[in-house]
Design a protein around this motif. Sequence first.
Motif, PDB file in Angstrom:
ATOM      1  N   ARG A  95       0.801  -1.223   0.000  1.00  0.00           N
ATOM      2  CA  ARG A  95       0.000   0.000   0.000  1.00  0.00           C
ATOM      3  C   ARG A  95       0.833   1.272   0.000  1.00  0.00           C
ATOM      4  O   ARG A  95       0.425   2.280  -0.578  1.00  0.00           O
ATOM      5  N   ARG A 148      -1.190   6.678   2.720  1.00  0.00           N
ATOM      6  CA  ARG A 148      -1.358   5.565   1.775  1.00  0.00           C
ATOM      7  C   ARG A 148      -1.804   4.285   2.471  1.00  0.00           C
ATOM      8  O   ARG A 148      -2.678   3.574   1.957  1.00  0.00           O
ATOM      9  N   ARG A 152      -5.662   3.182   1.729  1.00  0.00           N
ATOM     10  CA  ARG A 152      -5.755   1.970   0.898  1.00  0.00           C
ATOM     11  C   ARG A 152      -6.142   0.732   1.692  1.00  0.00           C
ATOM     12  O   ARG A 152      -6.505  -0.288   1.095  1.00  0.00           O
ATOM     13  N   ALA A 157     -11.107   2.385  -0.409  1.00  0.00           N
ATOM     14  CA  ALA A 157     -10.354   1.872  -1.546  1.00  0.00           C
ATOM     15  C   ALA A 157     -10.590   0.395  -1.811  1.00  0.00           C
ATOM     16  O   ALA A 157     -10.518  -0.044  -2.960  1.00  0.00           O
ATOM     17  N   GLU A 318      -8.478   7.242  -6.187  1.00  0.00           N
ATOM     18  CA  GLU A 318      -8.575   5.815  -5.849  1.00  0.00           C
ATOM     19  C   GLU A 318      -9.786   5.490  -4.983  1.00  0.00           C
ATOM     20  O   GLU A 318      -9.833   4.409  -4.393  1.00  0.00           O
TER      21      GLU A 318
END
Length: 423
Positions: A95, A148, A152, A157, A318
């Motif tokens: 990730r 991130r 994620r 996400a 995303e």
Amino acid sequence: MTKSDSFEALTPETLPARLGGLPVLTARLGADPGAWAVREVGDGNLNLVFVVEGPKGSAVVKQALPYVRLVGESWPLPLKRSFFEYHALTRQQARAGKGTVPEIYHFDEAQALIVMEYLTPHVILRRALIDGRKLPRIGRDLGLFAARTLFRGSDLAMTARERKQDLALFADNVELCDITENLVFTDPYFEAELNRHTPGLEPLVAELRADRDLKVEAQRLKHLFAAKAETLLHGDLHTGSIMATEGDTRVIDPEFACYGPMAFDVGMLLANFWMSLFSQAGHEEDNSREPMRAYLLATVTEIWAVFRAEFSALWRSERNGMLYARSVFEERGDALGAEQALDRVLHELWDDLLGFAGVEIHRRILGLAHNADFETIADEGLRAKCEAPALRFGRHLAVNRHRIHSIEEVNALAARIDREARA
């Protein structure tokens, strides 16, 4: 060593013979285990950590113990925590990107050990800050890592199935979550058996433990941590879980990984920079750490700015999970609605991270697991003089978090409290 072997703790003497048959190690270190040099370097609360060096290279072997190393066999812990650390590291690398965590070479679940990259010439970030080193990349690197991994690893996400399967896997990390829930949110606020604090803090400690508003907020934050399973957390993201050089930053030790609120990791991380600020008076001569204080506050500002920017960019590029669906916003021509939702998410995250930062400061001074920023100040009177303003600052963050509007406001308050305590 095979997966069916019963658990046996390694020692520097037994490690070469027991791991000498691993092709991944012989390829990296050399074919003759007798030529390997092994030293045990673990200084944490839970595990054994060995640096293994051979004619061809080096590696780290980390092995869980069936108890809390800091306390002893009277506090048993499951070996399976190495399983969660291994899986957290693989997810964090996927990730946040290659080179953000140590490379994993081998995992043995039965022996509760992970063989990984030896990070050198990296130093523990906390140690660098105690020494007054200013590492230029950590603000940006840590802001990106947090944004991130937290984005994620969430329903923003991931597909609903992926995320729920992952939640089910990490939900079994019960014992380490229990440590967090008690040592961070509960034990500091009463006379728990394993608590300890620096002599001289007794009047302030009694004041904080009698503070109803503070205790209610601490329990509210515990409620959020236990109930708000937003994303996969590192779970112990502080300056002792980061290794760095001038040009590289790596995050280590995610064995406390669990699903929880995004704000927890961010709040813990920032709290440790603020604690470093308050500790500087114990490590300086003749106000020599003024540049270091400015650096620490600038790093806090950068972490939060980079986190917000990257989180917002990921939101726009995303956001394909089940939350805040594009079919409700962008696909209906309502990009502004998506931005309004983003503002709401970031605002709630900001409020909560301040609270988590406040209780993190308290538990590191009043609870079981202290940090070296303060503990390495040998003069207990000076240490207490550094810790007292930090405790008051933590109380302010936890209780007044909904009325604090910017990182600049928080930093200005921290700087003023620290300055007044040194006057």
